[in-house]
Design a protein around this motif. Structure first.
Motif, short mmCIF file in Angstrom:
data_model
loop_
_atom_site.label_atom_id
_atom_site.label_comp_id
_atom_site.label_asym_id
_atom_site.label_seq_id
_atom_site.Cartn_x
_atom_site.Cartn_y
_atom_site.Cartn_z
N LEU A 168 0.83 -1.21 0.00
CA LEU A 168 0.00 0.00 0.00
C LEU A 168 0.86 1.25 0.00
CD1 LEU A 168 -2.81 1.34 0.14
CD2 LEU A 168 -2.71 1.05 2.63
N GLY A 169 1.91 1.26 0.84
CA GLY A 169 2.84 2.39 0.83
C GLY A 169 2.60 3.43 1.90
N VAL A 170 2.18 2.99 3.09
CA VAL A 170 1.99 3.93 4.20
C VAL A 170 2.77 3.46 5.42
CG1 VAL A 170 -0.31 4.66 3.46
CG2 VAL A 170 -0.09 2.78 5.09
N ALA A 171 3.13 4.42 6.26
CA ALA A 171 3.70 4.14 7.57
C ALA A 171 2.76 4.78 8.59
CB ALA A 171 5.10 4.71 7.68
N PRO A 172 2.66 4.18 9.78
CA PRO A 172 1.71 4.69 10.76
C PRO A 172 2.16 5.99 11.41
CG PRO A 172 2.97 2.90 11.72
CD PRO A 172 3.38 3.00 10.27
N GLY A 173 1.16 6.76 11.85
CA GLY A 173 1.41 7.97 12.62
C GLY A 173 1.23 7.68 14.10
N GLU A 174 1.06 8.72 14.86
CA GLU A 174 0.93 8.61 16.31
C GLU A 174 -0.44 8.14 16.77
OE1 GLU A 174 3.35 9.42 18.71
OE2 GLU A 174 4.74 9.51 17.02
N GLY A 175 -1.47 8.38 15.97
CA GLY A 175 -2.83 8.06 16.39
C GLY A 175 -3.45 9.25 17.09
N SER A 176 -4.71 9.10 17.48
CA SER A 176 -5.43 10.20 18.11
C SER A 176 -6.52 9.64 19.02
CB SER A 176 -6.08 11.07 17.03
OG SER A 176 -6.99 11.99 17.59
N ALA A 177 -6.77 10.34 20.10
CA ALA A 177 -7.84 9.93 21.01
C ALA A 177 -9.21 10.22 20.42
CB ALA A 177 -7.69 10.63 22.35
N GLU A 178 -9.29 11.16 19.48
CA GLU A 178 -10.60 11.55 18.94
C GLU A 178 -11.04 10.73 17.73
OE1 GLU A 178 -10.86 15.47 16.77
OE2 GLU A 178 -8.80 15.69 17.51
N VAL A 179 -10.13 9.97 17.11
CA VAL A 179 -10.48 9.18 15.93
C VAL A 179 -9.93 7.77 16.09
CG1 VAL A 179 -10.28 8.94 13.43
CG2 VAL A 179 -10.38 11.21 14.44
N GLU A 180 -10.81 6.77 15.88
CA GLU A 180 -10.36 5.38 15.93
C GLU A 180 -9.97 4.97 14.53
OE1 GLU A 180 -11.82 1.31 18.08
OE2 GLU A 180 -13.35 2.57 17.20
N GLY A 181 -8.83 4.33 14.40
CA GLY A 181 -8.33 3.89 13.11
C GLY A 181 -6.82 3.99 13.08
N VAL A 182 -6.25 3.79 11.89
CA VAL A 182 -4.81 3.84 11.71
C VAL A 182 -4.45 5.17 11.06
CG1 VAL A 182 -2.83 2.75 10.58
CG2 VAL A 182 -4.70 1.33 11.45
#
Length: 125
Positions: free
Chosen positions: A34-48
Motif C-alpha cells: 500500500l505504501g503507508v507508515a503509521p502515525g501517532e494516532g489520536s484519542a478523537e479518531v479510531e483507526g490507523v
C-alpha cells in the motif's frame, strides 16, 4: 527428518490452492504493498493514522494524505497498524481494495472512500 519442520499460514495456502488444483506453476509470492507508515494516532479518531506516504506508492496514487485515518480496509474495520498490514498481506498484487478513511476538514472529520490498487513491493521494507 532430522527434527526440522516447516510452518505455513493457512491464509497463504488458501491463496495458492486454486492454482495447485489446476497444476499451475507456483512462483514466489509477490507481496502486496500500500505504501503507508503509521502515525501517532489520536484519542478523537479510531483507526490507523497515516504518518507517512511512500512517493509513487498506491497510497499516493489514490490521494491518501498524511494525517488521514484508515478506518476500514476492504470492508473490515482496522484500529491498529498490524491489523492493516495483515489485511494487506491477505490480498494479491493487482487487487483493487476500498479504503474508508477519515480526513480532517477544518474542525470536523469527513468520511471518504478511496479505491486503491495494491502493487508489488519493490525493495526495502
Amino acid at each position: 527428518s532430522g527434527g526440522v519442520g516447516f510452518a505455513t499460514k493457512i491464509s497463504e495456502i488458501q491463496k495458492i490452492l486454486p492454482d495447485l488444483k489446476e497444476k499451475k506453476q507456483i512462483l514466489e509470492a509477490k507481496q502486496p504493498f500500500l505504501g503507508v507508515a503509521p502515525g501517532e494516532g489520536s484519542a478523537e479518531v479510531e483507526g490507523v493514522e497515516v504518518g507517512q506516504i511512500i512517493p509513487g506508492s498506491p497510497a499516493e496514487k489514490a490521494a491518501l494524505h498524511v494525517g488521514d485515518f484508515i478506518i476500514e480496509f476492504d470492508g473490515t474495520k482496522v484500529t491498529q497498524f498490524d491489523d492493516l498490514r495483515q489485511k494487506i498481506l491477505e490480498k494479491r498484487v493487482g487487487d483493487e481494495v476500498k479504503l474508508k478513511i477519515k480526513r480532517k476538514n477544518g474542525a470536523t472529520w469527513e468520511e471518504k472512500e478511496l479505491k486503491v490498487t495494491l502493487e508489488e513491493r519493490s525493495g526495502g521494507p
